[in-house]
Design a protein around this motif. Structure first.
Motif, mmCIF file in Angstrom:
data_model
loop_
_atom_site.group_PDB
_atom_site.id
_atom_site.type_symbol
_atom_site.label_atom_id
_atom_site.label_comp_id
_atom_site.label_asym_id
_atom_site.label_seq_id
_atom_site.Cartn_x
_atom_site.Cartn_y
_atom_site.Cartn_z
ATOM 1 N N ALA A 36 25.176 78.010 26.126
ATOM 2 C CA ALA A 36 24.984 76.545 26.052
ATOM 3 C C ALA A 36 24.383 76.187 24.996
ATOM 4 C CB ALA A 36 24.298 76.286 27.313
ATOM 5 N N ALA A 37 23.437 77.042 24.500
ATOM 6 C CA ALA A 37 22.406 76.718 23.382
ATOM 7 C C ALA A 37 23.452 76.662 21.960
ATOM 8 C CB ALA A 37 21.203 77.795 23.180
ATOM 9 N N THR A 38 24.199 77.867 21.897
ATOM 10 C CA THR A 38 24.867 78.147 20.694
ATOM 11 C C THR A 38 26.328 77.531 20.248
ATOM 12 O OG1 THR A 38 25.758 80.392 21.055
ATOM 13 C CG2 THR A 38 23.477 80.326 20.350
ATOM 14 N N GLY A 39 26.880 77.340 21.667
ATOM 15 C CA GLY A 39 28.376 76.897 21.450
ATOM 16 C C GLY A 39 29.257 78.091 21.157
ATOM 17 N N THR A 40 28.722 79.334 21.175
ATOM 18 C CA THR A 40 29.664 80.591 20.589
ATOM 19 C C THR A 40 29.677 81.601 21.827
ATOM 20 O OG1 THR A 40 30.095 81.958 18.888
ATOM 21 C CG2 THR A 40 27.892 81.732 19.375
ATOM 22 N N THR A 41 30.490 82.490 21.543
ATOM 23 C CA THR A 41 30.522 83.515 22.643
ATOM 24 C C THR A 41 29.413 84.245 22.566
ATOM 25 O OG1 THR A 41 32.810 83.799 22.658
ATOM 26 C CG2 THR A 41 31.661 85.584 23.357
ATOM 27 N N PHE A 42 28.703 84.737 23.655
ATOM 28 C CA PHE A 42 27.339 85.400 23.637
ATOM 29 C C PHE A 42 27.914 87.083 23.491
ATOM 30 C CE2 PHE A 42 24.044 87.289 26.623
ATOM 31 C CZ PHE A 42 22.896 87.512 25.421
ATOM 32 N N VAL A 43 28.589 87.361 24.342
ATOM 33 C CA VAL A 43 28.798 89.176 24.333
ATOM 34 C C VAL A 43 30.474 89.391 24.309
ATOM 35 C CG1 VAL A 43 28.586 91.329 25.854
ATOM 36 C CG2 VAL A 43 26.661 89.501 25.534
#
Length: 476
Positions: free
Chosen positions: A244-251
């Motif tokens: 939600a904070a980065t707008g990218t896949t986390f893992v």
């Protein structure tokens, strides 16, 4: 076969493709340092130690990050019980954890960040969430708005409507929604605190891993691991707030270990079967514990018992005895090569070991390949009781080196023997001296002396095996 990993998020095995060829970014949740770790914790840390070792053996450059949660309600409560400062409790059990990992043969991570040293990164992440409309301040606390992020529940396979207030989520009148979780806690009297845009307070538990992962590894992480009990809510919350904070896949690949039971029952303080790692290591050397745990696939439930520890101890002695036997037989090289090579069995074991480990790190299958190599070699040795040629000795040396190398990938050191290796070396030296004395007594036909020396060897835990090449010691 390519390396395949069971991805919790996808609920299937997937071919492993790192974000950068030849490199792996690995994050594993570390301990909350308010007590000694139990053997369930130890299983998780051991499993990912082996995963990291294998990735490195396969040629990957692994950057491994594991956090230390050194501020938390449990630490504060433990400090209050003992009349100490939370920082003192955290420092004591952090050192205990690192010492116990070293005792178990778990290698240090590349980075070991601590929550109290990462407060600024967590505050910055929370500010981004508020700016993006995924978090809100209420009464000095800050909460993540679960329903603001559509992907919530996908990792654990839970629908929002099925999640009930109070079911592993904190209930508070300050929340807009019972499902919302804490990012920042307002300070209570007497608690440690840090300054923030929302007043004095401290971070919630979930936010630290998201902040540390992004800072130390960058996103997306290749592999994020932990025990199965962390899938919800901890890893679900980590994923939500990071994406939600980065707008990218986390893992890219989520990995989770299976639970550990004691004598077929869930480990629990209330059942009186709660075992701490350091208690087990007081009675068994680390290699025994590693062998026991690695005989079960990391995702499968593991039943832990005294009987299984004894079985693992006996299996370890068989492996050590086998390598010792091979090295002993190599010392009798004289005749020409008999033309019965062992290289095919060694190559097959290496290939099988790799195949099994490439299949979602199947340590049970990898160990089976090594025990099969031991069995095949023992059959060959039984068929060749005489002196051995140079080529045969070279093949036997390859067997011993392969066994030691591949067991080393699993963190099992047959040569050093792990904890207590100095004592073992002293006992072996004493036993060899007694064997020499017994051989001399038999040559002098002093049968009473020879029998007495055999009894001394028996007390030390050795039996004498008579072979065409002469007597040799076997540790029982």
């Amino acid at each position: 076969m390519s390396l395949r990993i069971y991805n919790t998020a996808a609920r299937r095995k997937e071919d492993f493709t790192p974000r950068e060829p030849g490199k792996v970014a690995l994050y594993v949740c570390g301990p909350t340092v308010y007590n000694y770790i139990h053997i369930g914790n130890a299983r998780t840390f051991l499993s990912f130690d082996v995963i990291r070792r294998y990735l490195q053996w396969r040629g990957f450059e692994v950057t491994f990050v594991q956090n230390i949660t050194d501020i938390d309600d449990k630490i504060i409560n433990r400090a209050a019980e003992e009349g100490k400062a939370p920082a003192e409790i955290a420092a004591f059990y952090t050192k205990a954890f690192i010492d116990e990992m070293h005792a178990l043969g778990v290698e240090d991570p590349t980075l070991r960040p601590r929550a109290t040293e990462s407060i600024g990164d967590m505050i910055a992440l929370i500010e981004r969430l508020i700016k993006r409309g995924h978090a809100y301040e209420s009464g000095g606390d800050v909460y993540f708005a679960v329903r603001s992020w559509p992907g919530y529940g996908q990792l654990s396979g839970r629908a929002l409507d099925e999640l009930q207030s109070g079911a592993r989520v904190e209930v508070s009148e300050l929340k807009r929604d019972p499902l919302d979780f804490t990012l920042w806690k307002a300070a209570k009297p007497g608690e440690p605190f840090w300054d923030s845009p929302w007043g004095q307070g401290r971070p919630g538990w979930h936010i630290e891993c998201s902040a540390m992962s992004e800072r130390d590894l960058g996103l997306p992480i290749d592999i994020h691991g932990g025990g199965g009990d962390l899938i919800f809510p901890h890893h679900e919350n980590e994923r939500a707030q990071a994406e939600a904070a980065t707008g990218t896949t986390f893992v890219n690949y989520w990995m989770h270990g299976g639970m550990l039971n004691i004598n077929d029952e869930k480990m629990s303080k209330s059942l009186g079967n709660f075992l701490l790692l350091h208690e087990v290591l007081e009675h068994y050397e680390p290699a025994v514990l590693r062998l026991l745990m690695l005989q079960t696939h990391y995702r499968s439930p593991l039943d832990f018992s005294d009987a299984r520890l004894e079985e693992a101890k006996a299996a370890l002695e068989r492996l050590r005895g086998f390598v010792s036997l091979v090295e002993w037989r190599i010392s009798f090289a004289a005749n020409p090569d008999k033309g019965v090579p062992l290289s095919q069995a060694t190559e097959a074991a290496r290939a099988k070991f790799t195949l099994e480990m490439d299949d979602d790190f199947n340590t049970a299958g990898a160990l089976a390949a090594l025990f099969e190599l031991m069995r095949a070699t023992n059959v060959w040795l039984d068929a060749h009781q005489g002196e051995l040629g140079e080529d045969e000795c070279a093949n036997l040396a390859e067997v011993a080196a392969t066994m030691c190398e591949l067991l080393g990938v699993l963190g099992i050191d047959l040569i050093a023997g792990g904890s207590g290796s100095d004592q073992r070396a002293d006992e072996d030296e004493q036993a060899q001296s007694l064997l020499v004395q017994r051989t001399e007594a038999r040559a002098a036909k002093d049968w009473a002396r020879a029998d007495a020396l055999r009894d001394e060897l028996d007390k030390l835990g050795y039996v004498i095996e008579d072979t065409p090449q002469g007597p040799r010691l076997v540790r029982t």
